[in-house]
Design a protein around this motif. Structure first.
Motif, mmCIF file in Angstrom:
data_model
loop_
_atom_site.group_PDB
_atom_site.id
_atom_site.type_symbol
_atom_site.label_atom_id
_atom_site.label_comp_id
_atom_site.label_asym_id
_atom_site.label_seq_id
_atom_site.Cartn_x
_atom_site.Cartn_y
_atom_site.Cartn_z
ATOM 1 N N LYS A 171 0.816 -1.211 0.000
ATOM 2 C CA LYS A 171 0.000 0.000 0.000
ATOM 3 C C LYS A 171 0.854 1.267 0.000
ATOM 4 C CE LYS A 171 -3.757 -2.169 2.675
ATOM 5 N NZ LYS A 171 -4.500 -2.105 3.968
ATOM 6 N N LYS A 172 1.885 1.268 0.826
ATOM 7 C CA LYS A 172 2.735 2.447 0.956
ATOM 8 C C LYS A 172 3.441 2.760 -0.359
ATOM 9 C CE LYS A 172 5.033 5.574 3.448
ATOM 10 N NZ LYS A 172 4.384 6.755 4.057
ATOM 11 N N TYR A 173 3.919 1.722 -1.037
ATOM 12 C CA TYR A 173 4.608 1.930 -2.306
ATOM 13 C C TYR A 173 3.663 2.544 -3.334
ATOM 14 C CZ TYR A 173 7.526 1.142 -6.413
ATOM 15 O OH TYR A 173 8.272 1.328 -7.555
ATOM 16 N N LEU A 174 2.445 2.020 -3.415
ATOM 17 C CA LEU A 174 1.466 2.547 -4.372
ATOM 18 C C LEU A 174 1.143 4.000 -4.061
ATOM 19 C CD1 LEU A 174 -0.474 2.088 -6.736
ATOM 20 C CD2 LEU A 174 -2.189 1.333 -5.079
ATOM 21 N N GLN A 175 0.998 4.302 -2.792
ATOM 22 C CA GLN A 175 0.714 5.683 -2.379
ATOM 23 C C GLN A 175 1.830 6.618 -2.837
ATOM 24 O OE1 GLN A 175 0.301 6.118 1.879
ATOM 25 N NE2 GLN A 175 0.265 8.320 1.798
ATOM 26 N N LYS A 230 1.992 -2.494 14.639
ATOM 27 C CA LYS A 230 0.887 -1.633 14.197
ATOM 28 C C LYS A 230 1.188 -0.945 12.874
ATOM 29 C CE LYS A 230 2.475 2.353 16.936
ATOM 30 N NZ LYS A 230 2.087 3.323 17.981
ATOM 31 N N GLU A 231 2.466 -0.851 12.510
ATOM 32 C CA GLU A 231 2.839 -0.195 11.262
ATOM 33 C C GLU A 231 2.718 -1.122 10.052
ATOM 34 O OE1 GLU A 231 5.146 -0.497 13.767
ATOM 35 O OE2 GLU A 231 4.813 1.432 14.765
ATOM 36 N N SER A 232 2.535 -2.409 10.316
ATOM 37 C CA SER A 232 2.619 -3.381 9.232
ATOM 38 C C SER A 232 1.482 -3.272 8.213
ATOM 39 C CB SER A 232 2.663 -4.803 9.801
ATOM 40 O OG SER A 232 1.460 -5.112 10.480
ATOM 41 N N ASP A 233 0.350 -2.699 8.604
ATOM 42 C CA ASP A 233 -0.801 -2.633 7.692
ATOM 43 C C ASP A 233 -0.460 -1.933 6.384
ATOM 44 O OD1 ASP A 233 -3.816 -2.860 7.217
ATOM 45 O OD2 ASP A 233 -3.477 -0.713 6.951
ATOM 46 N N GLN A 234 0.330 -0.868 6.454
ATOM 47 C CA GLN A 234 0.651 -0.128 5.232
ATOM 48 C C GLN A 234 1.580 -0.902 4.303
ATOM 49 O OE1 GLN A 234 2.957 3.451 6.111
ATOM 50 N NE2 GLN A 234 3.639 2.451 7.999
ATOM 51 N N TYR A 235 2.156 -1.996 4.818
ATOM 52 C CA TYR A 235 3.050 -2.813 4.000
ATOM 53 C C TYR A 235 2.384 -4.095 3.504
ATOM 54 C CZ TYR A 235 6.479 0.440 5.850
ATOM 55 O OH TYR A 235 7.158 1.587 6.183
ATOM 56 N N ILE A 236 1.071 -4.151 3.645
ATOM 57 C CA ILE A 236 0.325 -5.274 3.067
ATOM 58 C C ILE A 236 0.358 -5.141 1.549
ATOM 59 C CG2 ILE A 236 -1.992 -6.226 2.743
ATOM 60 C CD1 ILE A 236 -2.533 -5.629 5.690
ATOM 61 N N ASN A 237 0.703 -6.202 0.874
ATOM 62 C CA ASN A 237 0.757 -6.180 -0.579
ATOM 63 C C ASN A 237 -0.646 -6.244 -1.172
ATOM 64 O OD1 ASN A 237 3.547 -6.508 0.025
ATOM 65 N ND2 ASN A 237 3.846 -7.404 -1.989
ATOM 66 N N ILE A 238 -0.755 -5.723 -2.375
ATOM 67 C CA ILE A 238 -2.067 -5.561 -3.000
ATOM 68 C C ILE A 238 -2.024 -5.961 -4.467
ATOM 69 C CG2 ILE A 238 -2.837 -3.714 -1.467
ATOM 70 C CD1 ILE A 238 -1.890 -1.745 -3.653
ATOM 71 N N ILE A 239 -3.217 -6.129 -5.026
ATOM 72 C CA ILE A 239 -3.384 -6.246 -6.470
ATOM 73 C C ILE A 239 -3.901 -4.891 -6.941
ATOM 74 C CG2 ILE A 239 -4.679 -7.341 -8.335
ATOM 75 C CD1 ILE A 239 -4.722 -9.898 -6.643
#
Length: 288
Positions: free
Chosen positions: A103-107, A238-247
């Motif tokens: 998520k963070k990378y896409l943002q 708690k910071e890990s959510d933004q590093y969840i990978n996505i399609i």
């Protein structure tokens, strides 16, 4: 000569029609219950192109088999060598979706390139790790040791906070913030931190003391993250959510029912979870 040609053409047509009639009669007298096993692509059949990064794509290969067998559509896996190309290919419509970024990378990508790519589903969480060919514990690092980290903004920041978590440096701000080498507030060992393309970090291990490596490149290099990393990111933080990978896909395809079907009924399944465990040695943690 024209007359002969006309006669020949007429004769060919008559013979052709006669042959067709003969074949049709023959077919009607044979067993009609035996269908053709040849797969012919029809106008309704779709081909979905998926952009991926890294050599090891066994999980997607398994999804491809299931999807093509049951949906009647095609799934083409397009593998890239770095983290920039898959989003560029998405913007130019060379692929339909990609699955490589968190998520963070896409943002950060959307912000930097003024794009509006969107997530259409979570995939997994892949903890970032510190690896070494020279030491067994981060406490063994000495004055002036060399450290390589990814150079893209999101993973670079993530790597710096991981080094802080390992007790090696201190960084201004909170985990998840966008930071650079200039934001290091304490570096007692005077570590020489080198920024490289993420794909180069595992290859740098002979030239540095430790490297912070993304999971897909760690797997490509033959590492088992849970066993070989000398320090691993905590997936429960708690910071890990933004590093969840996505399609991800383009905004205009966000509600495409074919893509939604692929994500929800073929990727986000219990079988995919089993494939994670089998092919990534537990490195990929399901996040849906």
């Amino acid at each position: 000569m024209k007359k002969l040609s006309s006669i020949g053409l007429g004769l060919a047509l008559v013979l052709g029609l006669t042959a067709c009639a003969s074949n049709n009669s023959k077919n009607e007298s044979t067993d009609r219950s035996t269908p053709s096993t040849e797969k012919v692509e029809t106008s309704s059949q779709k081909t979905i192109k998926v952009g991926l990064v890294g050599e090891k794509q066994e999980v997607w290969e398994e999804i491809k088999k299931r999807y093509e067998e049951k949906s009647g559509n095609k799934l083409e896996l397009v593998v890239f060598t770095d983290y920039v190309q898959p989003n560029e290919a998405l913007v130019s419509n060379d692929i339909d979706i990609n699955a490589f970024q968190h998520k963070k990378y896409l943002q950060e990508y959307n912000k930097e390139h003024k794009t509006d790519l969107v997530s259409i589903g979570n995939t997994m969480l892949a903890p970032l790790g510190i690896y070494s060919n020279k030491i067994k514990d981060v406490k063994d690092l000495k004055e002036g040791s060399r450290v390589s980290i990814p150079n893209d903004p999101s993973n670079g920041s993530r790597a710096l906070f991981l080094l802080q978590k390992a007790g090696l440096i201190k960084v201004k701000g909170q985990a998840g913030d966008s930071v650079t080498l200039d934001d290091i507030s304490e570096n007692k060992l005077n570590l020489d931190i080198v920024e490289l393309d993420a794909a180069e970090t595992p290859r740098s291990l002979d030239d540095v003391d430790v490297a912070v490596v993304n999971d897909n490149y760690a797997l490509d290099a033959g590492f088992k993250p849970s066993e070989d990393a000398i320090f691993l990111e905590d997936p429960e933080s708690k910071e890990s959510d933004q590093y969840i990978n996505i399609i991800a896909t383009t905004k205009d395809k966000a509600n495409d029912p074919v893509l939604k079907d692929l994500v929800e009924n073929y990727y986000q399944t219990d079988q995919t979870k089993k494939d994670y465990e089998k092919y990534t040695f537990g490195a990929w943690i399901p996040a849906w």
